[in-house]
Design a protein around this motif. Sequence first.
Motif, PDB file in Angstrom:
ATOM      1  N   LEU A 176       0.829  -1.366   0.106  1.00  0.00           N
ATOM      2  CA  LEU A 176       0.074   0.041  -0.059  1.00  0.00           C
ATOM      3  C   LEU A 176       0.942   1.041  -0.056  1.00  0.00           C
ATOM      4  O   LEU A 176       0.540   2.192  -0.587  1.00  0.00           O
ATOM      5  N   GLU A 177       1.886   1.257   0.780  1.00  0.00           N
ATOM      6  CA  GLU A 177       2.812   2.427   0.752  1.00  0.00           C
ATOM      7  C   GLU A 177       3.492   2.519  -0.666  1.00  0.00           C
ATOM      8  O   GLU A 177       3.761   3.737  -1.135  1.00  0.00           O
ATOM      9  N   VAL A 178       3.832   1.568  -1.297  1.00  0.00           N
ATOM     10  CA  VAL A 178       4.181   1.684  -2.807  1.00  0.00           C
ATOM     11  C   VAL A 178       3.123   2.319  -3.592  1.00  0.00           C
ATOM     12  O   VAL A 178       3.539   3.187  -4.439  1.00  0.00           O
ATOM     13  N   PHE A 179       1.863   1.803  -3.448  1.00  0.00           N
ATOM     14  CA  PHE A 179       0.655   2.349  -4.250  1.00  0.00           C
ATOM     15  C   PHE A 179       0.804   3.885  -4.052  1.00  0.00           C
ATOM     16  O   PHE A 179       0.453   4.484  -4.806  1.00  0.00           O
ATOM     17  N   LEU A 180       0.845   4.283  -2.767  1.00  0.00           N
ATOM     18  CA  LEU A 180       0.602   5.685  -2.596  1.00  0.00           C
ATOM     19  C   LEU A 180       1.659   6.604  -3.094  1.00  0.00           C
ATOM     20  O   LEU A 180       1.515   7.678  -3.553  1.00  0.00           O
ATOM     21  N   LYS A 181       2.972   5.871  -2.822  1.00  0.00           N
ATOM     22  CA  LYS A 181       4.166   6.628  -3.418  1.00  0.00           C
ATOM     23  C   LYS A 181       4.171   6.960  -4.844  1.00  0.00           C
ATOM     24  O   LYS A 181       4.573   7.878  -5.304  1.00  0.00           O
ATOM     25  N   TYR A 182       3.630   5.952  -5.612  1.00  0.00           N
ATOM     26  CA  TYR A 182       3.373   6.226  -7.000  1.00  0.00           C
ATOM     27  C   TYR A 182       1.886   6.687  -7.587  1.00  0.00           C
ATOM     28  O   TYR A 182       1.688   6.443  -8.730  1.00  0.00           O
ATOM     29  N   ARG A 183       0.981   7.038  -6.727  1.00  0.00           N
ATOM     30  CA  ARG A 183      -0.220   7.479  -6.848  1.00  0.00           C
ATOM     31  C   ARG A 183      -1.092   6.678  -7.790  1.00  0.00           C
ATOM     32  O   ARG A 183      -1.348   7.146  -8.932  1.00  0.00           O
ATOM     33  N   LYS A 206     -27.211   5.295  -4.015  1.00  0.00           N
ATOM     34  CA  LYS A 206     -25.525   5.166  -3.619  1.00  0.00           C
ATOM     35  C   LYS A 206     -24.804   4.882  -4.688  1.00  0.00           C
ATOM     36  O   LYS A 206     -25.165   3.977  -5.631  1.00  0.00           O
ATOM     37  N   ILE A 207     -23.468   5.483  -4.879  1.00  0.00           N
ATOM     38  CA  ILE A 207     -22.738   5.231  -5.778  1.00  0.00           C
ATOM     39  C   ILE A 207     -21.289   4.729  -5.282  1.00  0.00           C
ATOM     40  O   ILE A 207     -20.682   5.391  -4.625  1.00  0.00           O
ATOM     41  N   PHE A 208     -20.758   3.835  -5.910  1.00  0.00           N
ATOM     42  CA  PHE A 208     -19.281   3.408  -5.815  1.00  0.00           C
ATOM     43  C   PHE A 208     -18.624   4.064  -6.863  1.00  0.00           C
ATOM     44  O   PHE A 208     -18.616   3.994  -7.804  1.00  0.00           O
ATOM     45  N   PRO A 209     -17.430   4.951  -6.258  1.00  0.00           N
ATOM     46  CA  PRO A 209     -16.669   6.004  -7.120  1.00  0.00           C
ATOM     47  C   PRO A 209     -15.723   5.141  -7.906  1.00  0.00           C
ATOM     48  O   PRO A 209     -15.424   3.984  -7.567  1.00  0.00           O
ATOM     49  N   LYS A 210     -15.731   5.600  -9.064  1.00  0.00           N
ATOM     50  CA  LYS A 210     -14.430   5.153  -9.984  1.00  0.00           C
ATOM     51  C   LYS A 210     -13.127   5.595  -9.406  1.00  0.00           C
ATOM     52  O   LYS A 210     -13.095   6.726  -9.340  1.00  0.00           O
ATOM     53  N   LEU A 211     -12.101   4.841  -9.577  1.00  0.00           N
ATOM     54  CA  LEU A 211     -10.785   5.218  -9.071  1.00  0.00           C
ATOM     55  C   LEU A 211     -10.070   6.112 -10.059  1.00  0.00           C
ATOM     56  O   LEU A 211     -10.160   5.664 -11.478  1.00  0.00           O
ATOM     57  N   ARG A 212      -9.231   6.957  -9.664  1.00  0.00           N
ATOM     58  CA  ARG A 212      -8.299   7.622 -10.614  1.00  0.00           C
ATOM     59  C   ARG A 212      -7.132   7.001 -11.263  1.00  0.00           C
ATOM     60  O   ARG A 212      -6.477   6.259 -10.474  1.00  0.00           O
ATOM     61  N   THR A 213      -6.877   6.869 -12.531  1.00  0.00           N
ATOM     62  CA  THR A 213      -5.942   6.436 -13.311  1.00  0.00           C
ATOM     63  C   THR A 213      -4.745   7.609 -13.797  1.00  0.00           C
ATOM     64  O   THR A 213      -3.789   7.169 -14.195  1.00  0.00           O
ATOM     65  N   ASP A 214      -5.273   8.959 -13.683  1.00  0.00           N
ATOM     66  CA  ASP A 214      -4.522   9.875 -14.268  1.00  0.00           C
ATOM     67  C   ASP A 214      -3.334  10.636 -13.583  1.00  0.00           C
ATOM     68  O   ASP A 214      -2.830  11.315 -14.021  1.00  0.00           O
ATOM     69  N   LEU A 215      -3.352   9.890 -12.363  1.00  0.00           N
ATOM     70  CA  LEU A 215      -2.077  10.686 -11.546  1.00  0.00           C
ATOM     71  C   LEU A 215      -0.820   9.899 -11.743  1.00  0.00           C
ATOM     72  O   LEU A 215       0.173  10.471 -11.250  1.00  0.00           O
ATOM     73  N   HIS A 216      -0.985   8.614 -11.954  1.00  0.00           N
ATOM     74  CA  HIS A 216       0.521   7.847 -11.849  1.00  0.00           C
ATOM     75  C   HIS A 216       1.515   8.189 -12.917  1.00  0.00           C
ATOM     76  O   HIS A 216       2.726   8.273 -12.411  1.00  0.00           O
ATOM     77  N   GLU A 217       1.111   8.697 -14.031  1.00  0.00           N
ATOM     78  CA  GLU A 217       2.120   8.769 -14.860  1.00  0.00           C
ATOM     79  C   GLU A 217       3.250   9.956 -14.450  1.00  0.00           C
ATOM     80  O   GLU A 217       4.544   9.467 -14.809  1.00  0.00           O
ATOM     81  N   GLN A 218       2.855  10.939 -13.892  1.00  0.00           N
ATOM     82  CA  GLN A 218       3.980  11.618 -13.429  1.00  0.00           C
ATOM     83  C   GLN A 218       4.757  11.659 -12.162  1.00  0.00           C
ATOM     84  O   GLN A 218       5.676  11.891 -12.069  1.00  0.00           O
ATOM     85  N   TYR A 219       4.147  10.272 -11.719  1.00  0.00           N
ATOM     86  CA  TYR A 219       5.135   9.889 -10.463  1.00  0.00           C
ATOM     87  C   TYR A 219       5.960   8.651 -10.724  1.00  0.00           C
ATOM     88  O   TYR A 219       6.960   8.222  -9.839  1.00  0.00           O
ATOM     89  N   LYS A 220       6.095   8.225 -11.762  1.00  0.00           N
ATOM     90  CA  LYS A 220       6.926   7.222 -12.289  1.00  0.00           C
ATOM     91  C   LYS A 220       8.562   7.374 -12.249  1.00  0.00           C
ATOM     92  O   LYS A 220       9.022   6.235 -11.607  1.00  0.00           O
TER      93      LYS A 220
END
Length: 357
Positions: free
Chosen positions: A153-160, A336-350
């Motif tokens: 989880l720390e890795v996922f956070l680090k790379y957004r 009620k709605i379950f939100p879609k997770l973002r995928t647009d943040l990761h690229e700049q953190y690679k």
Amino acid sequence: MKSKKVVKGRGAQQNVPNRFLQHVYEMREDFLEFCRIEGEVADNNKTQYTPIFPKTIVNKVTSPDVGMMYSMNPYQGCEHGCIYCYARNAHEYWGYSAGLDFERKILVKKTAPELLEKLLKKKSWKAATIVMSGNTDCYQSAEKKFGITRKCLEVFLKYRHPVGIITKNALVLRDLDILKQLNEHCLVGVNVSITSLSEETRRLLEPRTTTIKKRLETVRILSENGIPVNAMLAPMIPGINSHEMLELAKTVSEHGARSFAFTVVRLNGAIGQIFTDWIRKAMPDRAEKVLHLIQDCHGGSINDSRFGIRSKGEGKVAEQIHEMARLAKQRYFQDKIFPKLRTDLHEQYKSRQMKLF
């Protein structure tokens, strides 16, 4: 194991033969009797942890019946011992039995965080939600000892990078701090599995899992902290827990779940033998009825491998379960709605460096 003695604290009551192995290991009745007379322990029923070193950690999911593109499992085998678990069959690929071995011989992937980071740094990798526990629970008891899930989880956070979690263990709350940080960027969703509201049923089906009370509390705490929760009311087993569908949906909604999903039980591969042996020992008075109801959901067989049907079932019994699910969503989840997770943040953190252009 052919002994009629109940193996306490476990789901499976035997080690069924591994279909990939030529030789079979079994404990004969005369050996067990010898151990009893001599005062020796034939089987100590302890969990064993074995480190393994895979080359990769993320798997591409090709099944059209599973709502995920990628999954990862820090542990192979699961001490929870859920008797119906489809992941049992995968343990045979490692040379073990899908029965007791699945619950007692846990393979530990200590290098999972490093393998995950290596993947997320690849230029060719395009962000898509990776689900932890696509096969075995990432918050099973082994996690207390090894902490691999938290490091991932720390890795996922680090790379957004977006991550999904499937668990039936309240241990997920240990990582509430990281989950809150991930959620600030809309990068995490948690699926909490709640199969029944009855503790008696839970203890029979899932002997080493968190209590129902604690699971509902987990849904509430995660939801109160803004973390989206989907309740997995699965599997629905006719004659055991299927009648609870409406009450289950109502209860998880009241505790903050934003959505729910379910499957109709299927007993593929070795699971059919394991489940049949278990239910005849655990619920002898209704074993045959339950087995016949499961067969009614899968064209007369407890084994169903048909894509598009295997997880949904068919026939009158399955239709009744689906109708209850439809009513439950209409009554308790309409707004009620379950939100879609973002995928647009990761690229700049690679590269961990901001791009100039």
